[in-house]
Design a protein around this motif. Structure first.
Motif, PDB file in Angstrom:
ATOM      1  N   PHE A  75       0.836  -1.205   0.000  1.00  0.00           N
ATOM      2  CA  PHE A  75       0.000   0.000   0.000  1.00  0.00           C
ATOM      3  C   PHE A  75       0.871   1.256   0.000  1.00  0.00           C
ATOM      4  CE2 PHE A  75      -2.664   3.365   1.585  1.00  0.00           C
ATOM      5  CZ  PHE A  75      -3.908   3.091   1.047  1.00  0.00           C
ATOM      6  N   ALA A  76       1.944   1.240   0.792  1.00  0.00           N
ATOM      7  CA  ALA A  76       2.842   2.397   0.838  1.00  0.00           C
ATOM      8  C   ALA A  76       3.499   2.637  -0.518  1.00  0.00           C
ATOM      9  CB  ALA A  76       3.903   2.194   1.922  1.00  0.00           C
ATOM     10  N   ASP A  77       3.877   1.556  -1.212  1.00  0.00           N
ATOM     11  CA  ASP A  77       4.461   1.693  -2.551  1.00  0.00           C
ATOM     12  C   ASP A  77       3.454   2.318  -3.514  1.00  0.00           C
ATOM     13  OD1 ASP A  77       6.730   0.496  -1.598  1.00  0.00           O
ATOM     14  OD2 ASP A  77       6.396  -1.442  -2.549  1.00  0.00           O
ATOM     15  N   LYS A  78       2.225   1.805  -3.470  1.00  0.00           N
ATOM     16  CA  LYS A  78       1.181   2.317  -4.357  1.00  0.00           C
ATOM     17  C   LYS A  78       0.896   3.793  -4.084  1.00  0.00           C
ATOM     18  CE  LYS A  78      -2.956   0.826  -3.448  1.00  0.00           C
ATOM     19  NZ  LYS A  78      -4.128  -0.087  -3.380  1.00  0.00           N
ATOM     20  N   ALA A  79       0.928   4.175  -2.799  1.00  0.00           N
ATOM     21  CA  ALA A  79       0.578   5.545  -2.408  1.00  0.00           C
ATOM     22  C   ALA A  79       1.764   6.505  -2.479  1.00  0.00           C
ATOM     23  CB  ALA A  79       0.010   5.542  -0.985  1.00  0.00           C
ATOM     24  N   MET A 131       4.542 -15.365  -5.299  1.00  0.00           N
ATOM     25  CA  MET A 131       4.395 -14.064  -4.644  1.00  0.00           C
ATOM     26  C   MET A 131       5.758 -13.411  -4.426  1.00  0.00           C
ATOM     27  SD  MET A 131       2.359 -11.876  -2.885  1.00  0.00           S
ATOM     28  CE  MET A 131       1.172 -12.354  -1.672  1.00  0.00           C
ATOM     29  N   GLY A 132       6.738 -14.199  -3.982  1.00  0.00           N
ATOM     30  CA  GLY A 132       8.068 -13.651  -3.734  1.00  0.00           C
ATOM     31  C   GLY A 132       8.681 -13.028  -4.974  1.00  0.00           C
ATOM     32  N   VAL A 133       8.566 -13.702  -6.121  1.00  0.00           N
ATOM     33  CA  VAL A 133       9.117 -13.175  -7.373  1.00  0.00           C
ATOM     34  C   VAL A 133       8.443 -11.863  -7.752  1.00  0.00           C
ATOM     35  CG1 VAL A 133       9.311 -13.592  -9.856  1.00  0.00           C
ATOM     36  CG2 VAL A 133       9.863 -15.419  -8.245  1.00  0.00           C
ATOM     37  N   CYS A 134       7.110 -11.813  -7.653  1.00  0.00           N
ATOM     38  CA  CYS A 134       6.388 -10.591  -8.010  1.00  0.00           C
ATOM     39  C   CYS A 134       6.760  -9.427  -7.101  1.00  0.00           C
ATOM     40  CB  CYS A 134       4.879 -10.841  -7.967  1.00  0.00           C
ATOM     41  SG  CYS A 134       4.278 -11.922  -9.277  1.00  0.00           S
ATOM     42  N   ILE A 135       6.947  -9.687  -5.814  1.00  0.00           N
ATOM     43  CA  ILE A 135       7.314  -8.615  -4.876  1.00  0.00           C
ATOM     44  C   ILE A 135       8.700  -8.064  -5.217  1.00  0.00           C
ATOM     45  CG2 ILE A 135       7.816  -8.065  -2.467  1.00  0.00           C
ATOM     46  CD1 ILE A 135       5.745 -10.191  -1.682  1.00  0.00           C
ATOM     47  N   ILE A 136       9.643  -8.949  -5.504  1.00  0.00           N
ATOM     48  CA  ILE A 136      10.988  -8.501  -5.876  1.00  0.00           C
ATOM     49  C   ILE A 136      10.936  -7.624  -7.123  1.00  0.00           C
ATOM     50  CG2 ILE A 136      13.241  -9.284  -6.724  1.00  0.00           C
ATOM     51  CD1 ILE A 136      12.847 -11.779  -4.905  1.00  0.00           C
ATOM     52  N   LEU A 137      10.128  -8.021  -8.091  1.00  0.00           N
ATOM     53  CA  LEU A 137      10.035  -7.262  -9.337  1.00  0.00           C
ATOM     54  C   LEU A 137       9.423  -5.885  -9.113  1.00  0.00           C
ATOM     55  CD1 LEU A 137       8.950 -10.083 -11.814  1.00  0.00           C
ATOM     56  CD2 LEU A 137      11.144  -8.891 -11.746  1.00  0.00           C
ATOM     57  N   GLY A 139       9.442  -4.235  -6.334  1.00  0.00           N
ATOM     58  CA  GLY A 139      10.430  -3.477  -5.558  1.00  0.00           C
ATOM     59  C   GLY A 139      11.487  -2.869  -6.461  1.00  0.00           C
ATOM     60  N   ALA A 140      11.921  -3.635  -7.468  1.00  0.00           N
ATOM     61  CA  ALA A 140      12.890  -3.117  -8.436  1.00  0.00           C
ATOM     62  C   ALA A 140      12.300  -1.945  -9.220  1.00  0.00           C
ATOM     63  CB  ALA A 140      13.322  -4.233  -9.385  1.00  0.00           C
ATOM     64  N   GLY A 230      11.417   0.966  -2.065  1.00  0.00           N
ATOM     65  CA  GLY A 230      11.855  -0.045  -3.019  1.00  0.00           C
ATOM     66  C   GLY A 230      12.804  -1.035  -2.381  1.00  0.00           C
ATOM     67  N   SER A 231      13.725  -0.544  -1.558  1.00  0.00           N
ATOM     68  CA  SER A 231      14.681  -1.430  -0.879  1.00  0.00           C
ATOM     69  C   SER A 231      13.971  -2.363   0.092  1.00  0.00           C
ATOM     70  CB  SER A 231      15.720  -0.589  -0.135  1.00  0.00           C
ATOM     71  OG  SER A 231      16.402   0.284  -1.027  1.00  0.00           O
ATOM     72  N   ILE A 232      13.033  -1.820   0.863  1.00  0.00           N
ATOM     73  CA  ILE A 232      12.270  -2.646   1.801  1.00  0.00           C
ATOM     74  C   ILE A 232      11.479  -3.714   1.059  1.00  0.00           C
ATOM     75  CG2 ILE A 232      10.384  -2.624   3.490  1.00  0.00           C
ATOM     76  CD1 ILE A 232      11.298   0.214   4.251  1.00  0.00           C
ATOM     77  N   THR A 233      10.909  -3.342  -0.077  1.00  0.00           N
ATOM     78  CA  THR A 233      10.072  -4.270  -0.846  1.00  0.00           C
ATOM     79  C   THR A 233      10.888  -5.449  -1.360  1.00  0.00           C
ATOM     80  OG1 THR A 233       8.620  -2.447  -1.510  1.00  0.00           O
ATOM     81  CG2 THR A 233       8.499  -4.470  -2.795  1.00  0.00           C
ATOM     82  N   VAL A 234      12.061  -5.191  -1.912  1.00  0.00           N
ATOM     83  CA  VAL A 234      12.903  -6.282  -2.411  1.00  0.00           C
ATOM     84  C   VAL A 234      13.247  -7.244  -1.278  1.00  0.00           C
ATOM     85  CG1 VAL A 234      15.162  -6.850  -3.388  1.00  0.00           C
ATOM     86  CG2 VAL A 234      13.836  -4.949  -4.336  1.00  0.00           C
ATOM     87  N   PHE A 235      13.561  -6.724  -0.103  1.00  0.00           N
ATOM     88  CA  PHE A 235      13.871  -7.576   1.051  1.00  0.00           C
ATOM     89  C   PHE A 235      12.681  -8.450   1.433  1.00  0.00           C
ATOM     90  CE2 PHE A 235      13.866  -8.043   5.752  1.00  0.00           C
ATOM     91  CZ  PHE A 235      14.956  -8.895   5.860  1.00  0.00           C
TER      92      PHE A 235
END
Length: 503
Positions: A75-79, A131-137, A139-140, A230-235
């Motif tokens: 949500f934070a990324d989207k906002a 899900m993990g792959v999509c989150i990493i992408l 985040g990038a 972005g960094s938090i999301t990749v982690f």
């Protein structure tokens, strides 16, 4: 290989026949349920044992902390775009108000485009690794956003962010459907929806801190916001890939022999058994049901305002008074708190009353009141209160997801329902920013009237949805089957006459 299907099984495309176990002749009389309180199916009442309670706690402690943080950061990324509006993105990239509206909507266009692929991938791959792959992408993509200087570049990354984030909510909805009994799902869908509000709070707290950084290392503040998240999301994506338990028999749960038996009983209750084969007849069956379209129309009605107010929230609040950029960000936080409290209220009421649809109506009415205030009051504290009340629609949408979890069976059909709900959620969010016309700023009267109409449509859909399910429950209770159904047959709720809808 990156993905594997070790938990899948394959069934014939033909509709399976029901295989009944032997039961006593008087079984029908013992398999009762009050449809007015939301039936869970023709089954003997059970008392949850201490062993099962321990198992539920183990499942919750294993998956929900990670799931909650995924939703908060998503949500934070989207906002992030909305706070960028007061952190210098206009001045730095020379975009206009209309272009900003398109950046808000392009995110949801990416969301929409990915849904057909998402439905396919959800059925074919283990959902934790997927899900993990999509989150990493995504985040990038957040990190690459910090490198953008023009509107076309921003438009491209916003589309890609929505494209990869599109996997998040259908996957999490399916995870809750899979891991919890139907009677438990109201609580956990409530937790999931509550995290939207927490995402707003966390995102705005971080943005408030960044608003005091100034230009560090010659990097503008809005860019730092994307770099941090972005960094938090990749982690988080790496954690999800390796540590997200995505089925009730996952090795990550470390089940005992007693718990394995309990898991089998729970699978029979929630009627969700993983199947890697896409059963086309279940999709056709879903498309022919009025329930699906009522849920989808309600989702649009509730989410139009969410899209508009989310993207324009910092600017909207700043326009209500003489607020600095930092103050505008802080004043967004009560909106997140209001969304969280509204979801808690919706969850508690729905659990106590066993009335999901009526509780959804209540939340839509609260949101409607907030939108009326926004349309009628020119400015001041009362208008800010209307803004906070309008976020009750989040709780209403969460109850739509709960209704899918409770009232749809058949693995392909459930995935399709969840995906369609997200598609129409996306359409609502896509439309929302586009009706916030620049010439109507700062009051946006036309948009506020549209938001009121959306809540009214959602209320009508909830009423009709409840009436249809109640009628079908009465019909099934009047002609109860004489034997239980095996959940491993992967029957839909239409095929399984033991299935009762939770209202």
């Amino acid at each position: 290989m990156l993905f594997n299907n070790k938990n899948g099984n394959s069934n014939d495309e033909q509709k399976p026949n029901v295989i009944h176990n032997d039961v006593k002749s008087d079984a029908a009389s013992s398999l009762s349920v009050d449809h007015e309180k939301g039936g869970v199916g023709f089954q003997k009442p059970y008392v949850k044992t201490e062993a099962e309670k321990r198992l539920v706690r183990k499942i919750t402690y294993t998956i929900m902390p990670l799931v909650s943080w995924i939703i908060i950061v998503q949500f934070a990324d989207k906002a992030a775009l909305s706070v960028s509006a007061v952190l210098g993105i206009y001045e730095d990239t020379q975009i206009t108000g209309s272009q900003f509206s398109w950046l808000g909507s392009l995110f949801f266009l990416g969301h929409l485009v990915f849904q057909p692929l998402n439905s396919y991938f959800l059925q074919r791959f283990p959902i934790g690794r997927y899900m993990g792959v999509c989150i990493i992408l995504w985040g990038a993509v957040m990190l690459f956003t910090a490198l953008c200087h023009t509107f076309p570049e921003l438009a491209a990354v916003r589309f890609l962010l929505g494209f990869f984030e599109a996997a998040c909510m259908p996957t999490i909805y399916l995870l809750v459907n899979t891991m919890y009994r139907r009677s438990e799902q109201t609580t956990y869908f409530g937790v999931v929806t509550m995290c939207f509000g927490m995402g707003s709070v966390v995102g705005n707290l971080v943005a408030f801190g960044i608003s005091h950084m100034g230009t560090r290392l010659n990097i503008e503040m809005w860019r730092w916001n994307h770099i941090v998240f972005g960094s938090i999301t990749v982690f988080l994506g790496l954690l999800a890939f390796f540590f997200l338990a995505d089925n009730q028999r996952s090795k990550l749960l470390r089940l005992t022999e007693e718990e394995k038996v309990i898991v089998e009983e729970r699978i029979q209750d929630n009627a969700v058994v993983r199947n890697v084969e896409i059963k086309k007849y279940q999709i056709v069956e879903a498309l022919m049901e009025p329930r699906l379209w009522l849920m989808c129309i309600a989702a649009i009605g509730l989410q139009i305002q969410n899209g508009g107010l989310l993207v324009f929230s910092a600017q909207f609040i700043k326009g209500l008074g003489s607020f600095s950029s930092g103050e505008s960000i802080l004043l967004k936080m009560p909106g997140g708190v209001a969304s969280t409290l509204g979801t808690i209220l919706a969850t508690l009421v729905a659990r106590r009353t066993n009335q999901v649809c009526l509780t959804g109506i209540m939340m839509a009415i609260i949101s409607l009141i907030g939108c009326i205030v926004l349309a009628a009051i020119p400015d001041g504290a009362v208008k800010l209160l209307g803004y906070y009340l309008s976020w009750a629609s989040t709780g209403g949408y969460g109850l739509l997801a709960t209704s899918v979890g409770n009232n749809v069976s058949g693995y392909t059909k459930k995935i399709f329902y969840n995906s369609m709900l997200v598609v129409f959620y996306t359409l609502g969010n896509f439309i929302g920013p586009l009706i916030m016309l620049e010439k109507e700023a700062p009051r946006y009267i036309g948009a506020m009237i549209g938001f009121c109409a959306g809540n009214g449509v959602a209320i009508a859909c909830f009423f009709t949805l409840r009436a249809l399910m109640m009628r079908e429950n009465k019909r099934r209770l009047a002609n109860p089957p004489d034997a239980p159904t095996d959940a491993h047959l992967d029957l839909t709720d239409k095929e399984d006459k033991n299935f009762l809808f939770r209202l």
